[in-house]
Design an enzyme around this catalytic site. Structure first.
Site, PDB file in Angstrom:
ATOM      1  N   ASP A  19       0.833  -9.860   7.977  1.00  0.00           N
ATOM      2  CA  ASP A  19       0.346  -8.937   6.954  1.00  0.00           C
ATOM      3  C   ASP A  19      -1.179  -8.841   7.000  1.00  0.00           C
ATOM      4  O   ASP A  19      -1.751  -7.761   6.842  1.00  0.00           O
ATOM      5  CB  ASP A  19       0.781  -9.411   5.567  1.00  0.00           C
ATOM      6  CG  ASP A  19       2.265  -9.188   5.320  1.00  0.00           C
ATOM      7  OD1 ASP A  19       2.907  -8.565   6.182  1.00  0.00           O
ATOM      8  OD2 ASP A  19       2.771  -9.639   4.275  1.00  0.00           O
ATOM      9  N   ASP A  23      -3.210  -5.457   7.691  1.00  0.00           N
ATOM     10  CA  ASP A  23      -4.155  -4.943   6.693  1.00  0.00           C
ATOM     11  C   ASP A  23      -5.530  -4.712   7.318  1.00  0.00           C
ATOM     12  O   ASP A  23      -6.212  -3.727   6.993  1.00  0.00           O
ATOM     13  CB  ASP A  23      -4.279  -5.927   5.522  1.00  0.00           C
ATOM     14  CG  ASP A  23      -3.023  -5.953   4.656  1.00  0.00           C
ATOM     15  OD1 ASP A  23      -2.275  -4.963   4.678  1.00  0.00           O
ATOM     16  OD2 ASP A  23      -2.800  -6.967   3.961  1.00  0.00           O
ATOM     17  N   LYS A  99       1.908 -10.601  -7.349  1.00  0.00           N
ATOM     18  CA  LYS A  99       2.509  -9.591  -6.479  1.00  0.00           C
ATOM     19  C   LYS A  99       3.543 -10.275  -5.583  1.00  0.00           C
ATOM     20  O   LYS A  99       3.192 -10.950  -4.622  1.00  0.00           O
ATOM     21  CB  LYS A  99       1.445  -8.893  -5.637  1.00  0.00           C
ATOM     22  CG  LYS A  99       1.966  -7.743  -4.784  1.00  0.00           C
ATOM     23  CD  LYS A  99       0.832  -7.061  -4.046  1.00  0.00           C
ATOM     24  CE  LYS A  99       1.336  -5.870  -3.240  1.00  0.00           C
ATOM     25  NZ  LYS A  99       2.282  -6.270  -2.180  1.00  0.00           N
ATOM     26  N   ARG A 120      12.843   1.767  -1.468  1.00  0.00           N
ATOM     27  CA  ARG A 120      11.718   2.698  -1.634  1.00  0.00           C
ATOM     28  C   ARG A 120      11.669   3.732  -0.525  1.00  0.00           C
ATOM     29  O   ARG A 120      11.387   4.904  -0.773  1.00  0.00           O
ATOM     30  CB  ARG A 120      10.401   1.914  -1.664  1.00  0.00           C
ATOM     31  CG  ARG A 120       9.186   2.828  -1.844  1.00  0.00           C
ATOM     32  CD  ARG A 120       7.888   2.048  -1.958  1.00  0.00           C
ATOM     33  NE  ARG A 120       7.499   1.437  -0.695  1.00  0.00           N
ATOM     34  CZ  ARG A 120       6.328   0.833  -0.499  1.00  0.00           C
ATOM     35  NH1 ARG A 120       5.463   0.733  -1.492  1.00  0.00           N
ATOM     36  NH2 ARG A 120       6.041   0.312   0.670  1.00  0.00           N
ATOM     37  N   GLU A 159      11.160  -5.921  -7.127  1.00  0.00           N
ATOM     38  CA  GLU A 159      10.952  -6.446  -5.778  1.00  0.00           C
ATOM     39  C   GLU A 159      12.028  -7.495  -5.501  1.00  0.00           C
ATOM     40  O   GLU A 159      12.065  -8.550  -6.157  1.00  0.00           O
ATOM     41  CB  GLU A 159       9.560  -7.077  -5.672  1.00  0.00           C
ATOM     42  CG  GLU A 159       9.053  -7.220  -4.278  1.00  0.00           C
ATOM     43  CD  GLU A 159       8.386  -5.952  -3.738  1.00  0.00           C
ATOM     44  OE1 GLU A 159       7.904  -5.990  -2.598  1.00  0.00           O
ATOM     45  OE2 GLU A 159       8.369  -4.921  -4.438  1.00  0.00           O
ATOM     46  N   LYS A 275      -3.245  -3.825 -13.491  1.00  0.00           N
ATOM     47  CA  LYS A 275      -2.741  -2.515 -13.909  1.00  0.00           C
ATOM     48  C   LYS A 275      -3.334  -2.141 -15.269  1.00  0.00           C
ATOM     49  O   LYS A 275      -3.468  -3.011 -16.148  1.00  0.00           O
ATOM     50  CB  LYS A 275      -1.210  -2.535 -14.039  1.00  0.00           C
ATOM     51  CG  LYS A 275      -0.468  -2.868 -12.758  1.00  0.00           C
ATOM     52  CD  LYS A 275       1.026  -2.975 -13.018  1.00  0.00           C
ATOM     53  CE  LYS A 275       1.779  -3.365 -11.747  1.00  0.00           C
ATOM     54  NZ  LYS A 275       3.225  -3.587 -12.007  1.00  0.00           N
TER      55      LYS A 275
END
Length: 648
Positions: A19, A23, A99, A120, A159, A275
Site C-alpha cells: 500500500d 500510494d 480506518k 464498492r 468495511e 470527517k
C-alpha cells in the site's frame, strides 16, 4: 504499473505493490498532473474510484456513489484540509475514527430486514454479494430494537475485514496445503467475500465495521456521530473508537494516539479518518469527481527497521518446495518482536542481492507478516547467497520443474516432506485426527514411529507413552481419534493424501463422481477431465499421484487398517437431469454449497448466474438481484421447501 496494480488489487485481490509503495506512485502521478494539467484524462487512476466489477457476480448500480477518500501523509496536510474546510464551513466539528483496512461494501435494509449487499466496485457499479455477506455473522440480518426504531429504508457503508487471528490461521492452512498464502488481511477478506460458494466465506471468520449512512428514509439525523450512535443502537458493529473534536490539533492528537495502538489491535488499520460531523456542512462542502471535500484519511507509514541478516534457513514443504527464510537479529515491529521473514524463492533472493551478514531493512506487510524490503549494506567480502542444489533434509537433488520458480526436492521419501504430509493428513480439513498436531507429528516422525500416513494406524499406546509430555489420557484420546478417523468419507481421505492441485472441493468431486478409491486410481486423465470443474492440470496431477512408486502400497496399507475407501454420499438420481438451477439468498436448513451438492446428486447443474437457460431459481432470504432477474426472464422460482419437495 498503477493500472496493473489496480487490477490486481481490486479485481484479483493479489497486489504486487505494498500500500505504501502504491500510494507513493499515486502521489508522483498527482504531482505530474498538477504540473501538466493537459495530461489529465478521464480514465486516469487519479480520476477514478476503486476498480471495475469483476463480472463473476451480478452488477449493482449504487444510488449514492461510494466515494474514495483523499489521502494525507503528513500532519501539515491535515492542517491544510482544516483551512480549506473553514473557508466554506466555519467552526466545524470533526469526528476521528480508525480506518479499517478491508473491502468496502454497501448493506441495504427494508423495514429492518437485510435485503441486499454489494461491493464498492468503481464507486458507481459494484457486485451483488448478498449471499456471502449474509454469511458474515457480524452483519445483522434483522435490525435490533423495536420496529419503531427502524427506518423505512437504510443503506449503510462498511468495511469487511479479517481479524488478525483468523488471517494467521488461514495463512497457516494455506501454507500447509502448499497454496500461495494471502499477503495481508485486506486481500484475504476480499478474496473470501468474492467466493462463489458462500460456505467458504462463512468459514473464513470475517467481520465488519459500519462507518457511514448512505441513505436513510423514515428518520432524520443531523450529524455523523449521531448516525454512528444510531447504528450502534440497531446492532451494527461500528468503529470501537470514535470521538468529536472542535479543533484540528485535538483531532491530530487523537490520530497519533490511534497510531500508537496499531500493533495491539486485533484487526488491521492503515490510517485514521477525519470527517466533518455536521451533515448540512457536508452538503455545502460537496465532493470532487473522486472524493468528498468533508473528509480526509491520514495514512500511517509502515514502520521499517534495519537489522543484520544472520542466516537463511531453508525449509521443505509438503510437496518438496524449498522455501528460504531470512533469520536476522530481533527487532521490535508493529507491536511484536520479529526475527524471521520469508524470502519467497531464488529469484527474489537474486533481486535483493542477498549476502549473509548484510544489513537489511524489514517491515510487516499489513502490520502482520514480516518481510524483507531491501538490502541496505553488503557485508564486506561476503559472497552472494545461493540456494542449495540438494535438499537440506534428505540430500536428494533440488530442481526447477518446468514452469516453476521454486526449487523442489524430488525424493518421495524425504523426511521433511513426510512430516508435512503427516500434519496435512491429520489436519481438520482432511482426516481430522484431534491431538495429532505439528508438535506430536514432529516427535512421531523424529523417532521413526511414523514415516507415512499408514503408519498412524499402527501406533500403540506403548509407543505414544514414549512421546514428550504424553500421559495415559493423552495416548488414549489420540488412539480414539485415530480409530474414529477410519470412518471418514472418501473425499476427506483423498484430500488428506495431499495430491498436488487437489483441494477439498476437488477431492469431493472426485469421490462423488467415481464412488471408490479403486475407481479413482484406475481413471485416466481424460475421464477425470470430464468432471465439471476439473481442468487438465488437475486431472494429470491425480493420475501422476497414483502412478508414483509407493502410492499403491500406501493405499493398500490404509485399506488393511480399516480406513474407509468408498464414497458414502446419497445415490445419484436423474430427477434434475439436463436442468440448470441457481441458488441465491440465505437458506434456513442448509448452506448454499449443500443445496448445490443436492442439485449435482440429482443429475442437475448448479450455476452462479441466472439466464434464459436456467430451469429454476432456488431463493432463500435476501435473494436480491438474482430473484429480480429470474422474475424478469420468467424463470420459475422455488422456495427451499419446494426445492426439497421436488427431490423427494
Amino acid at each position: 504499473m498503477i493500472e496493473r496494480n489496480n487490477r490486481l488489487y481490486y479485481e484479483k485481490d493479489a497486489p504486487e505493490l505494498s500500500d505504501y509503495d502504491y500510494d507513493a506512485l499515486m502521489r508522483q502521478l498527482k504531482a505530474l498532473e498538477a504540473e501538466h494539467p493537459a495530461l489529465i484524462t478521464p480514465d486516469s487512476p487519479t480520476q477514478r474510484v476503486g476498480g471495475a466489477a469483476s463480472g463473476r457476480f451480478a452488477k449493482v448500480t449504487h444510488t449514492v456513489k461510494m466515494e474514495s477518500l483523499q489521502d494525507a501523509f503528513s500532519l501539515e496536510e491535515l492542517r491544510e484540509f482544516d483551512r480549506r474546510v473553514r473557508e466554506t464551513a466555519p467552526d466545524p466539528v470533526y469526528v476521528v475514527e480508525a480506518k479499517i483496512d478491508g473491502l468496502s461494501v454497501s448493506l441495504e435494509y427494508e423495514n429492518g430486514r437485510f435485503v441486499r449487499g454489494s461491493t464498492r466496485g468503481d464507486g458507481l457499479v459494484g457486485e451483488d454479494v448478498t449471499a456471502n455477506l449474509a454469511a458474515v455473522k457480524a452483519i445483522p440480518k434483522q435490525l435490533a430494537g423495536e420496529p419503531g426504531l427502524w427506518p423505512d429504508f437504510l443503506e449503510v457503508r462498511g468495511e469487511v475485514y479479517m481479524p488478525r487471528e483468523a488471517f494467521l490461521r488461514l495463512v497457516e492452512e494455506q501454507e500447509l496445503a502448499d497454496k500461495p498464502p494471502f499477503k495481508n488481511p485486506r486481500n484475504a477478506a476480499a478474496g473470501s467475500l468474492r467466493q462463489k460458494d458462500s460456505g467458504i466465506t462463512a468459514g473464513r471468520g470475517l467481520s465488519i465495521f459500519v462507518f457511514n449512512i448512505q441513505q436513510l428514509r423514515g428518520r432524520h439525523l443531523s450529524g455523523h456521530k449521531e448516525g454512528l450512535d444510531y447504528l450502534r443502537e440497531l446492532s451494527f458493529p461500528v468503529s470501537p473508537r470514535y470521538s468529536a473534536f472542535t479543533d484540528i490539533e485535538a483531532a491530530i492528537r487523537e490520530i497519533e494516539a490511534i497510531g500508537r495502538l496499531r500493533g495491539s489491535l486485533p484487526f488491521d488499520i492503515d490510517g485514521a479518518v477525519i470527517k466533518v460531523d455536521d451533515l448540512a456542512q457536508r452538503e455545502m462542502l460537496g465532493s470532487t469527481n473522486k472524493f468528498p471535500r468533508w473528509a480526509i484519511a491520514f495514512k500511517y507509514p509502515p514502520e521499517e527497521k534495519e537489522t543484520e541478516l544472520v542466516d537463511v534457513d531453508i525449509s521443505v514443504g509438503r510437496t518438496g518446495v524449498l522455501t528460504p527464510t531470512a533469520v536476522f537479529q530481533p527487532v521490535f515491529l508493529a507491536g511484536t518482536t520479529v526475527s524471521r521473514a520469508i524470502l519467497h524463492n531464488e529469484e527474489f533472493i537474486r533481486q535483493l542481492d542477498v549476502h549473509i551478514g548484510d544489513t537489511i531493512r524489514v517491515r510487516k506487510a499489513g502490520d502482520i507478516i514480516p518481510e524483507v524490503v531491501a538490502v541496505t549494506c553488503h557485508k564486506e567480502g561476503a559472497a552472494p547467497f545461493e540456494m542449495p542444489r540438494a535438499c537440506p533434509s534428505c540430500g536428494a537433488p533440488a530442481v526447477h520443474l518446468e514452469g516453476e520458480a521454486a526449487l523442489r526436492c524430488v525424493n518421495p521419501e524425504c523426511p521433511a516432506q513426510s512430516l508435512r504430509n503427516i500434519i496435512h493428513f491429520a489436519s481438520r480439513g482432511a482426516m481430522d485426527i484431534d491431538g495429532l498436531g505439528k508438535a506430536v507429528a514432529a516427535q512421531l516422525v523424529g523417532l521413526g514411529l511414523v514415516r507415512s500416513a499408514a503408519d498412524i494406524y499402527t501406533l500403540t499406546c506403548e509407543q505414544l507413552l514414549t512421546l514428550d509430555k504424553f500421559k495415559q489420557k493423552s495416548a488414549d484420546n489420540l488412539l480414539r481419534a485415530i480409530e474414529h478417523s477410519k470412518g471418514n468419507n472418501l473425499d476427506r481421505l483423498l484430500f488428506g493424501l495431499g495430491i498436488r492441485n487437489i483441494g477439498d472441493k476437488a477431492a469431493a468431486l472426485l469421490a462423488e463422481h467415481f464412488g471408490s478409491m479403486q475407481a479413482v486410481r484406475e481413471a485416466s486423465a481424460e475421464r477425470i477431465s470430464e468432471i465439471d470443474g476439473f481442468g487438465g492440470v488437475m486431472a494429470q496431477s491425480v493420475v501422476e499421484f497414483f502412478a508414483k512408486e509407493g502410492t499403491a502400497d500406501l493405499i493398500r496399507r490404509l485399506a488393511a487398517a480399516g480406513v474407509n475407501m468408498r464414497w458414502r454420499g446419497e445415490a445419484k438420481t436423474d430427477k434434475l437431469a439436463g436442468k440448470t438451477l441457481v441458488v441465491t439468498g440465505t437458506l434456513t436448513g442448509m448452506s448454499r454449497a449443500e443445496a448445490e451438492a443436492l442439485i449435482a446428486k440429482n443429475g442437475g447443474k448448479a450455476s452462479g448466474s441466472v439466464s434464459k437457460k436456467t430451469a429454476y431459481l432456488v431463493a432463500g432470504e435476501a435473494a436480491g438481484s438474482k430473484l429480480a432477474r429470474a422474475q424478469a426472464l420468467g424463470v420459475p422460482v422455488l422456495t427451499e421447501q419446494e426445492f426439497l419437495q421436488m427431490l423427494k
